[in-house]
Scaffold this motif. Structure first.
Motif, mmCIF file in Angstrom:
data_model
loop_
_atom_site.group_PDB
_atom_site.id
_atom_site.type_symbol
_atom_site.label_atom_id
_atom_site.label_comp_id
_atom_site.label_asym_id
_atom_site.label_seq_id
_atom_site.Cartn_x
_atom_site.Cartn_y
_atom_site.Cartn_z
ATOM 1 N N HIS A 3 23.027 -0.518 -62.024
ATOM 2 C CA HIS A 3 23.660 -1.792 -62.216
ATOM 3 C C HIS A 3 23.820 -2.179 -63.824
ATOM 4 O O HIS A 3 24.688 -2.767 -64.135
ATOM 5 C CB HIS A 3 23.132 -2.820 -61.365
ATOM 6 N N ARG B 284 26.534 -0.331 -65.558
ATOM 7 C CA ARG B 284 27.798 -1.129 -65.224
ATOM 8 C C ARG B 284 27.594 -2.199 -66.102
ATOM 9 O O ARG B 284 28.626 -2.603 -66.754
ATOM 10 C CB ARG B 284 27.764 -1.482 -63.743
ATOM 11 N N ARG C 182 30.647 -4.177 -60.625
ATOM 12 C CA ARG C 182 31.347 -3.174 -60.612
ATOM 13 C C ARG C 182 32.785 -3.537 -60.993
ATOM 14 O O ARG C 182 33.711 -2.662 -61.703
ATOM 15 C CB ARG C 182 31.391 -2.359 -59.051
ATOM 16 N N ASP D 68 37.598 4.217 -55.403
ATOM 17 C CA ASP D 68 36.933 3.177 -56.195
ATOM 18 C C ASP D 68 37.558 1.718 -55.332
ATOM 19 O O ASP D 68 37.537 0.956 -56.198
ATOM 20 C CB ASP D 68 37.320 2.854 -57.552
ATOM 21 N N GLY E 89 36.116 0.102 -53.310
ATOM 22 C CA GLY E 89 34.972 -0.863 -52.890
ATOM 23 C C GLY E 89 34.865 -1.127 -51.465
ATOM 24 O O GLY E 89 34.013 -2.202 -51.082
#
Length: 287
Positions: free
Chosen positions: A88, A91, A196, A256, A258
């Motif tokens: 995290h 990111r 993200r 990607d 999610g």
């Protein structure tokens, strides 16, 4: 009404993790000066991470886009971040500027739809990048949305978001024996999603809505829990089945998008497993 988000997501996250450390944890004396805030001050933390106070301050302000792996690793190590927290941090330090601010609503991936449709003896939920419910099978609906009128698989509902439901739907507090932990886990998932997809307007709107509507959400959000709920075991209080314990495995899609699927099961031979089988049999007879 209940709070204004920090201008720097990375600063808010780093401050929350500095607050967890005490001087004694890192070999510093507590000192005689009374501390206005918990945890380590910037001037105490920066030397431990091997950076100047000025550089670390700029990092908290989001002003160091070219921060190196070595610096981030040193900060993560000094803050004692776990694997998910470290990811995290990376990111937040290097937000993905390629993501469109107009991502639009999630459309369930065909492969995940096939998973939901093919499993009938276990509860299954498909969720999107911001924890929206994208699909569910009949058993999941009967267990987790027994007072909601959206039984048809795939039909959206105004409350059809896990985190929104946790805080704004009274049913969530009835259903989850440990509602507080469920709420923390939901916020942790949303924190990861916001990191993200930093330019996703739907995620930003959801966070703003919940900040306005729920003081409990703000309280938890500002502690910055981080997690993806890969495997969770929870106790549920169902009006027809009584109490049962289920473990959810969250399977994230490899692209990607999610998206992911949560598959719920009970321990073999347990009373909860017997209740699930009974409910599945009743639904099969009713169809």
């Amino acid at each position: 009404m209940v709070g204004v988000p920090s201008a720097s997501p990375i600063g808010a996250f780093l401050r929350s993790r500095r607050a967890r450390l005490r001087p004694g944890d890192v070999g510093l004396g507590e000192g005689v000066r009374r501390r206005r805030v918990p945890g380590l001050r910037r001037e105490e933390f920066a030397p431990l991470a091997g950076v100047s106070v000025g550089y670390y301050t700029r990092l908290e302000q989001g002003q160091t886009p070219n921060v190196s792996d070595a610096v981030l690793d040193a900060i993560a190590r000094t803050l004692r971040l776990d694997e998910e927290e470290r990811a995290h941090l990376y990111r937040l330090a290097r937000p993905d500027r390629r993501a469109s601010p107009d991502t639009g609503p999630d459309r369930l991936l065909p492969g995940l739809r096939a998973v939901v449709d093919s499993i009938v003896d276990l509860p299954v939920l498909a969720v999107g990048r911001a924890a929206d419910y994208l699909a569910w099978n009949r058993l999941a609906h009967a267990l987790f949305a027994w007072n909601q009128d959206f039984a048809a698989a795939g039909r959206r509902d105004p409350m059809a978001n896990i985190v929104r439901q946790d805080f704004l739907d009274p049913m969530a507090r009835e259903l989850h024996v440990d509602w507080r932990q469920k709420a923390v886990d939901g916020v942790a998932y949303l924190q990861v999603a916001a990191g993200r997809y930093p330019r996703d307007r739907a995620i930003a709107a959801l966070i703003a809505e919940l900040r306005e509507a729920s003081g409990e959400f703000v309280e938890i959000w500002e502690t910055h829990p981080i997690g993806t709920c890969a495997t969770t075991t929870r106790r549920y209080r169902h009006p027809a089945l009584g109490e049962l314990t289920l473990t959810a495995e969250f399977l994230r899609s490899r692209d990607d998008a999610g998206q992911g699927v949560s598959i719920f099961s009970a321990a073999p031979g347990s009373e909860s497993e017997a209740k699930l089988r009974r409910l599945a049999a009743e639904l099969a007879q009713a169809s």
